[in-house]
Design a protein around this motif. Structure first.
Motif, mmCIF file in Angstrom:
data_model
loop_
_atom_site.group_PDB
_atom_site.id
_atom_site.type_symbol
_atom_site.label_atom_id
_atom_site.label_comp_id
_atom_site.label_asym_id
_atom_site.label_seq_id
_atom_site.Cartn_x
_atom_site.Cartn_y
_atom_site.Cartn_z
ATOM 1 N N TYR A 137 0.833 -1.201 0.000
ATOM 2 C CA TYR A 137 0.000 0.000 0.000
ATOM 3 C C TYR A 137 0.870 1.255 0.000
ATOM 4 O O TYR A 137 1.960 1.269 0.540
ATOM 5 C CB TYR A 137 -0.931 0.004 1.222
ATOM 6 C CG TYR A 137 -1.814 -1.219 1.266
ATOM 7 C CD1 TYR A 137 -3.031 -1.236 0.601
ATOM 8 C CD2 TYR A 137 -1.420 -2.365 1.952
ATOM 9 C CE1 TYR A 137 -3.835 -2.364 0.620
ATOM 10 C CE2 TYR A 137 -2.221 -3.496 1.983
ATOM 11 C CZ TYR A 137 -3.422 -3.487 1.314
ATOM 12 O OH TYR A 137 -4.222 -4.600 1.327
ATOM 13 N N CYS A 138 0.338 2.289 -0.624
ATOM 14 C CA CYS A 138 1.075 3.539 -0.748
ATOM 15 C C CYS A 138 0.126 4.710 -0.477
ATOM 16 O O CYS A 138 -1.008 4.720 -0.954
ATOM 17 C CB CYS A 138 1.657 3.655 -2.149
ATOM 18 S SG CYS A 138 2.537 5.197 -2.450
ATOM 19 N N ALA A 139 0.588 5.666 0.280
ATOM 20 C CA ALA A 139 -0.170 6.890 0.514
ATOM 21 C C ALA A 139 0.774 8.067 0.305
ATOM 22 O O ALA A 139 1.919 8.043 0.752
ATOM 23 C CB ALA A 139 -0.732 6.911 1.939
ATOM 24 N N THR A 140 0.295 9.059 -0.403
ATOM 25 C CA THR A 140 1.073 10.285 -0.573
ATOM 26 C C THR A 140 0.313 11.416 0.096
ATOM 27 O O THR A 140 -0.922 11.379 0.184
ATOM 28 C CB THR A 140 1.310 10.618 -2.055
ATOM 29 O OG1 THR A 140 0.060 10.767 -2.711
ATOM 30 C CG2 THR A 140 2.130 9.547 -2.738
ATOM 31 N N MET A 141 1.055 12.397 0.552
ATOM 32 C CA MET A 141 0.419 13.516 1.238
ATOM 33 C C MET A 141 1.296 14.749 1.161
ATOM 34 O O MET A 141 2.498 14.649 0.950
ATOM 35 C CB MET A 141 0.157 13.170 2.709
ATOM 36 C CG MET A 141 1.428 13.031 3.531
ATOM 37 S SD MET A 141 1.353 11.815 4.826
ATOM 38 C CE MET A 141 1.406 10.299 3.920
ATOM 39 N N GLU A 142 0.657 15.877 1.324
ATOM 40 C CA GLU A 142 1.366 17.142 1.427
ATOM 41 C C GLU A 142 1.555 17.416 2.919
ATOM 42 O O GLU A 142 0.637 17.224 3.706
ATOM 43 C CB GLU A 142 0.523 18.237 0.779
ATOM 44 C CG GLU A 142 1.186 19.576 0.694
ATOM 45 C CD GLU A 142 0.303 20.582 -0.021
ATOM 46 O OE1 GLU A 142 0.324 21.747 0.396
ATOM 47 O OE2 GLU A 142 -0.417 20.207 -0.963
ATOM 48 N N ILE A 143 2.750 17.855 3.305
ATOM 49 C CA ILE A 143 3.036 18.143 4.704
ATOM 50 C C ILE A 143 3.112 19.654 4.890
ATOM 51 O O ILE A 143 3.930 20.319 4.262
ATOM 52 C CB ILE A 143 4.362 17.496 5.167
ATOM 53 C CG1 ILE A 143 4.379 16.000 4.902
ATOM 54 C CG2 ILE A 143 4.624 17.813 6.634
ATOM 55 C CD1 ILE A 143 3.435 15.194 5.746
ATOM 56 N N ASP A 150 11.853 19.481 -0.484
ATOM 57 C CA ASP A 150 11.714 20.564 -1.468
ATOM 58 C C ASP A 150 10.271 20.759 -1.931
ATOM 59 O O ASP A 150 9.837 21.883 -2.152
ATOM 60 C CB ASP A 150 12.606 20.305 -2.681
ATOM 61 C CG ASP A 150 14.082 20.339 -2.318
ATOM 62 O OD1 ASP A 150 14.445 21.048 -1.357
ATOM 63 O OD2 ASP A 150 14.871 19.645 -2.987
ATOM 64 N N ASN A 151 9.536 19.666 -2.078
ATOM 65 C CA ASN A 151 8.153 19.751 -2.564
ATOM 66 C C ASN A 151 7.117 19.618 -1.450
ATOM 67 O O ASN A 151 5.920 19.645 -1.714
ATOM 68 C CB ASN A 151 7.912 18.676 -3.624
ATOM 69 C CG ASN A 151 8.759 18.908 -4.848
ATOM 70 O OD1 ASN A 151 8.874 20.026 -5.334
ATOM 71 N ND2 ASN A 151 9.396 17.857 -5.340
ATOM 72 N N HIS A 152 7.582 19.419 -0.208
ATOM 73 C CA HIS A 152 6.691 19.253 0.959
ATOM 74 C C HIS A 152 5.718 18.094 0.762
ATOM 75 O O HIS A 152 4.561 18.169 1.138
ATOM 76 C CB HIS A 152 5.932 20.547 1.267
ATOM 77 C CG HIS A 152 6.835 21.689 1.574
ATOM 78 N ND1 HIS A 152 7.380 21.874 2.812
ATOM 79 C CD2 HIS A 152 7.311 22.697 0.800
ATOM 80 C CE1 HIS A 152 8.138 22.952 2.791
ATOM 81 N NE2 HIS A 152 8.124 23.466 1.579
ATOM 82 N N VAL A 153 6.219 17.018 0.158
ATOM 83 C CA VAL A 153 5.399 15.840 -0.120
ATOM 84 C C VAL A 153 6.036 14.624 0.553
ATOM 85 O O VAL A 153 7.249 14.476 0.568
ATOM 86 C CB VAL A 153 5.297 15.601 -1.644
ATOM 87 C CG1 VAL A 153 4.570 14.311 -1.950
ATOM 88 C CG2 VAL A 153 4.596 16.773 -2.317
ATOM 89 N N ALA A 154 5.194 13.776 1.108
ATOM 90 C CA ALA A 154 5.674 12.555 1.753
ATOM 91 C C ALA A 154 5.008 11.351 1.111
ATOM 92 O O ALA A 154 3.850 11.412 0.696
ATOM 93 C CB ALA A 154 5.361 12.587 3.246
ATOM 94 N N THR A 155 5.747 10.259 1.034
ATOM 95 C CA THR A 155 5.232 8.999 0.525
ATOM 96 C C THR A 155 5.366 7.956 1.628
ATOM 97 O O THR A 155 6.458 7.742 2.142
ATOM 98 C CB THR A 155 6.011 8.547 -0.723
ATOM 99 O OG1 THR A 155 5.945 9.577 -1.706
ATOM 100 C CG2 THR A 155 5.444 7.259 -1.281
ATOM 101 N N LEU A 156 4.247 7.345 1.967
ATOM 102 C CA LEU A 156 4.222 6.319 2.998
ATOM 103 C C LEU A 156 3.892 4.986 2.351
ATOM 104 O O LEU A 156 2.853 4.839 1.708
ATOM 105 C CB LEU A 156 3.176 6.650 4.067
ATOM 106 C CG LEU A 156 2.948 5.581 5.134
ATOM 107 C CD1 LEU A 156 4.204 5.382 5.972
ATOM 108 C CD2 LEU A 156 1.763 5.940 6.008
#
Length: 124
Positions: free
Chosen positions: A53-59, A88-94
């Motif tokens: 499973y993968c979740a992306t989000m803006e932090i 740099d993009n304030h994005v995280a991938t879980l």
């Protein structure tokens, strides 16, 4: 008399602002030492293909490498989670081995002192 009180209040606020700014310069934005950031916690399983499973989000609120490391560490210490943050993009991938809810993700990010937005979950 009123003018004097206002001037004193402004001076006190100025002193607190300067102290806060100096602290930020010497310790970084989130209180960590700039020369020795928090130790990075690696996920227990480093093979990304093991995560279904993968979740992306803006932090929101993340401004430095200490912030990035704090968020990654919150997730990577949990078995079955693999977090990578793009500062740099304030994005995280879980990446996770089991499904995880947006609420759980949001709560964990919040516990680190930040806010998760635009959470997208997908099956890999």
């Amino acid at each position: 008399m009123t003018t004097t009180i206002i001037v004193i209040i402004l001076i006190v606020l100025g002193i607190f602002s300067v102290k806060s700014y100096l602290k930020k310069i010497t310790r970084g934005c989130c209180g960590g030492e700039t020369d020795s950031p928090a130790k990075k916690i690696k996920p227990q399983d480093l093979k990304k293909e093991h995560y279904r499973y993968c979740a992306t989000m803006e932090i929101k609120g993340m401004t430095c490498s200490n912030c990035q490391r704090r968020i990654e560490n919150i997730f990577n210490q949990i078995d079955g989670y693999y977090m990578e943050v793009d500062l740099d993009n304030h994005v995280a991938t879980l990446l996770t081995k089991q499904p995880v809810t947006s609420e759980t993700i949001s709560d964990l990010v919040k516990s680190a002192g930040y806010r998760a937005a635009k959470i997208t979950e997908v099956l890999r």
